[in-house]
Design an enzyme around this catalytic site. Structure first.
Site, short mmCIF file in Angstrom:
data_model
loop_
_atom_site.label_atom_id
_atom_site.label_comp_id
_atom_site.label_asym_id
_atom_site.label_seq_id
_atom_site.Cartn_x
_atom_site.Cartn_y
_atom_site.Cartn_z
CB SER A 1 43.43 53.44 47.14
OG SER A 1 44.22 52.50 46.03
N1 SAH Z 1 45.38 48.97 45.59
C1 SAH Z 1 46.58 49.10 45.94
C2 SAH Z 1 46.58 50.62 44.83
C3 SAH Z 1 46.95 49.91 43.00
S1 SAH Z 1 47.35 50.76 42.20
C4 SAH Z 1 47.14 49.80 46.59
O1 SAH Z 1 45.85 49.64 47.56
O2 SAH Z 1 47.89 50.04 46.82
C5 SAH Z 1 46.82 50.03 40.83
C6 SAH Z 1 47.96 49.40 40.64
O3 SAH Z 1 47.28 48.87 39.70
C7 SAH Z 1 49.10 49.71 39.87
O4 SAH Z 1 50.05 48.86 41.13
C8 SAH Z 1 49.51 48.96 38.69
O5 SAH Z 1 50.87 48.44 38.34
C9 SAH Z 1 48.55 47.99 38.82
N2 SAH Z 1 48.23 47.66 37.80
C10 SAH Z 1 48.14 48.16 36.48
N3 SAH Z 1 47.57 48.01 35.25
C11 SAH Z 1 47.34 46.22 35.97
C12 SAH Z 1 47.46 45.41 34.21
N4 SAH Z 1 47.41 45.11 34.25
N5 SAH Z 1 47.09 43.78 36.10
C13 SAH Z 1 47.52 43.66 37.00
N6 SAH Z 1 47.78 45.31 37.76
C14 SAH Z 1 47.89 46.40 36.93
#
Ligand code: SAH
Length: 658
Positions: free
Chosen positions: A65
């Site tokens: 993010s």
């Molecule tokens: N907070 C993270 C950004 C994550 S992007 C950082 O700082 O790096 C969003 C993430 O959510 C992705 O890695 C994706 O694989 C995950 N995601 C999407 N749907 C999900 C679900 N149902 N359960 C868990 N993770 C999920």
């Protein structure tokens, strides 16, 4: 060369100061942002960009993010040092690490096995012992540790999953992006002590999709809804040939504009020049466009102008476009265009109505850069090396980390400044003297003075190699364009040829976050929808470029685009060439998809395929950057002209041969 640890710290500090200005008031959140080394959560090749306030790609097509969003969400969750936090979407683990500095314990769920495992290992290695990672579907929460004082969802879902509401403690806060694939609203839900929920919309955001039982359904490619390449295939206007393809729809849209800006993703691709020639011809022949303005030195372009407008040949002894980068305008493709313009103008009896050809750049910019480098070579080779890197920044995105390291050796460079400026001013005054001898009315005495002053200022700023030099150049190009339009009267219309990075709206790209503006953005601001911004892009092929500023011209292979880029999406359509309208509302679905930030490639006069990801890619929201996008899957190097002898069969007046 990677930035040093202190450089990382400095950049992190600068980033956090920026966050403070943008409303991150919670001191604990700011401390956490200062503490967590974001570069350790990124693939090594991207660590250079770790402290830019942009989301960046990580594995599995996911993103880390944007720092501002992490800070904003963490602040919105109103964490206390005792809080138990549930995060959905661990990704790299960065946001979890930030929350762990403010809260008591963080439980984070990630659906991708590989991401979950690497985040777990990384967090352990960095000592974040109060973060626990589970691989699983986060739309079900993590019931074992419920209830939570705060729940942070880092992916956009259709609605707030029921399970998460059940796991939110009385007095707790849930923050989550809700909405369709491309734009969501960040929602904050607060559960009062009596159990009632209070809902608040905090603003528009864009996250990767929440995929799971109570999220979007998993699909091949991971995108909710139709696959993007398929969607694109349905929306584009395929192009079978540059010279004869049907451009009626595109030209119909452009015809209504006052200024049409035609970009290019490289400075050395034949297709881009030929396509711009084709479009420009249509606009000139059928729609009254009378000004062609290009990213080139004014005096050099003026030679072409004299040729195409049948004016008396110049009496200046120097040859145009014979200094680095010679190929940009001294090539077969431009010659063919100039020949056509000359033929066209021969039929226009009123000389005032003939189509003109002008250079927009700071007066003699390229010639001046060449003079500086050559001069420094003779007095201080180390300073010359720095100058070459600095001038490399004249074309976009030469952000090779090695550059910064070397550019720091600037003490001697600065001590050369007075002499360098003198060499420059001499060159400019000489050229201006010729210009007045040639009867260039555009350059009266005050304009001349401004040229010299501007150039001097420009080179001074470039010694520091910062944002101001880019902005000064683009402001100048815009001002010159405005002057040309005013000179030709209120019904005048112009076509501009320059790199995508000058003509696409900078505010829709990473440039905007650095405070850089450009011609496209300034035109939009001044003309609204009467400015039409067209980008041209490619996946692979060959290109003319140099390895270093002032270095020899080479034909280089363009590598197939990075899988995370907009170019990769276009490539996956399987179409060899097309026009993609972005402004028209009938293509709303495509527009929405392409509003998401993605990597985009820019190749200038310098191309370094070895460090491509670092030097040539940036983040951009294509749909906001351009009004239309023209695609050529495979492209070829343009055809540079020989070194300056009169080309056989051409009249003496010919600008490239004299
Ligand atoms: N907070 C993270 C950004 C994550 S992007 C950082 O700082 O790096 C969003 C993430 O959510 C992705 O890695 C994706 O694989 C995950 N995601 C999407 N749907 C999900 C679900 N149902 N359960 C868990 N993770 C999920």
């Amino acid at each position: 060369m990677k930035p040093s640890p202190t450089e990382f710290t400095d950049r992190r500090q600068a980033l956090v100061s920026g966050l403070a200005l943008r409303g991150i008031e919670d001191a604990a959140v700011r401390r956490a942002m200062l503490e967590v080394p974001r570069h350790r959560f990124l693939p090594e090749a991207l660590s250079e960009f770790a402290y830019r306030d942009v989301p960046l790609p990580i594995d599995e097509g996911q993103t880390i993010s944007q720092p501002y969003i992490v800070a904003w969400m963490t602040q919105a969750a109103a964490l206390k040092s005792s809080s138990r936090v549930l995060e959905v979407g661990t990704g790299s683990g960065y946001a979890a690490a930030v929350a762990s500095r403010v809260a008591g314990t963080v439980y984070s769920v990630e659906r991708h096995r590989m991401l979950a495992e690497s985040a777990r290992a990384r967090l352990a290695e960095l000592g974040y012992s109060n973060v626990h990672v589970l691989r699983g579907d986060g739309t079900r929460g993590w019931p074992d540790h419920a209830p939570y004082d705060a729940i942070l969802v880092a992916a956009g879902g259709p609605s707030v999953p029921e399970a998460l509401l059940e796991q939110l403690a009385p007095g707790g806060t849930l923050v989550m992006p809700v909405g369709p694939a491309d734009t969501q609203v960040l929602i904050r839900l607060r559960r009062a002590k009596d159990g009632t929920l209070e809902r608040e919309e905090m603003g528009d955001v864009r996250f990767v999709p929440l995929v799971g039982e109570a999220g979007w359904k998993p699909r091949a490619g991971g995108l909710p809804g139709r696959g993007l390449p398929g969607l694109l295939r349905e929306s584009v206007e395929p192009l079978d040939s540059i010279e004869t393809g049907d451009l009626r729809q595109l030209v119909g849209r452009l015809a209504r504009a006052r200024v049409v800006l035609l970009g290019e993703a490289t400075h050395g691709t034949s297709e881009f020049y030929r396509m711009r020639t084709r479009i420009t011809r249509e606009l000139v022949e059928r729609h009254g466009f009378g000004i062609v303005a290009v990213e080139a030195d004014w005096p050099d372009a003026a030679r072409i102008d004299r040729y195409v407008r049948h004016l008396k040949p110049s009496s200046s002894p120097w040859k145009p476009f014979t200094r680095f980068p010679t190929w940009m305008w001294r090539n077969e493709e431009v010659r063919a265009f100039a020949e056509w313009l000359r033929r066209h103008n021969a039929e226009v009896h009123d000389p005032a109505r003939r189509v003109s050809f002008s250079g927009l750049d700071l007066y003699s910019l390229f010639a001046s850069a060449d003079v500086v480098v050559r001069y420094l070579d003779t007095v201080d080779p180390e300073a010359a090396r720095v100058a070459r890197e600095r001038y490399g920044n004249l074309t976009p995105w030469q952000s090779d980390p090695a550059t910064y390291g070397r550019a720091v050796v600037s003490g001697r460079f600065q001590s050369c400044e007075p002499e360098v400026v003198k060499v420059l001013v001499d060159l400019l005054e000489q050229r201006l003297a010729y210009a007045s001898r040639d009867g260039e009315r555009f350059f009266d005495a005050t304009q001349n003075a401004r040229v010299v002053a501007n150039a001097e200022r420009y080179y001074r700023v470039m010694y520091q190699g910062n944002v101001a030099s880019w902005n000064l150049r683009d402001q100048h190009m815009f001002d010159t364009l405005s002057t040309l339009l005013a000179f030709r009267g209120p019904s005048s219309k112009a076509v501009v040829w320059a790199h995508n990075s000058h003509l696409g709206d900078a505010s829709a790209t990473e440039m905007g976050t650095h405070g850089e503006h450009n011609v496209g953005q300034l035109c939009r601001r001044a003309l609204g929808t009467e400015a039409y911004l067209v980008g041209l892009g490619t996946d692979h092929g060959t290109v003319v470029a140099a390895t270093d500023w002032g270095g020899p011209m080479q034909v280089k292979q363009v590598r197939p685009a990075d899988p995370r880029s907009i170019e990769a999406v276009c490539h996956q359509t399987g179409l060899p060439a097309f026009v993609l309208p972005l402004r028209d509302s009938r293509h709303e679905a495509v527009r929405d998809e392409l509003a998401a930030p993605r990597l985009e490639r820019a190749i200038g006069v310098i191309y370094r395929p070895e460090t491509e990801l670092l030097s040539h890619y940036f983040q951009a929201s294509l749909a906001n950057q351009f009004d239309a996008w023209v695609w050529f899957d495979e492209t070829s190097a343009l055809h540079p002209l020989g070194g300056g002898a009169t080309e056989p069969g051409l009249p003496d007046t010919y600008p490239f041969g004299v």
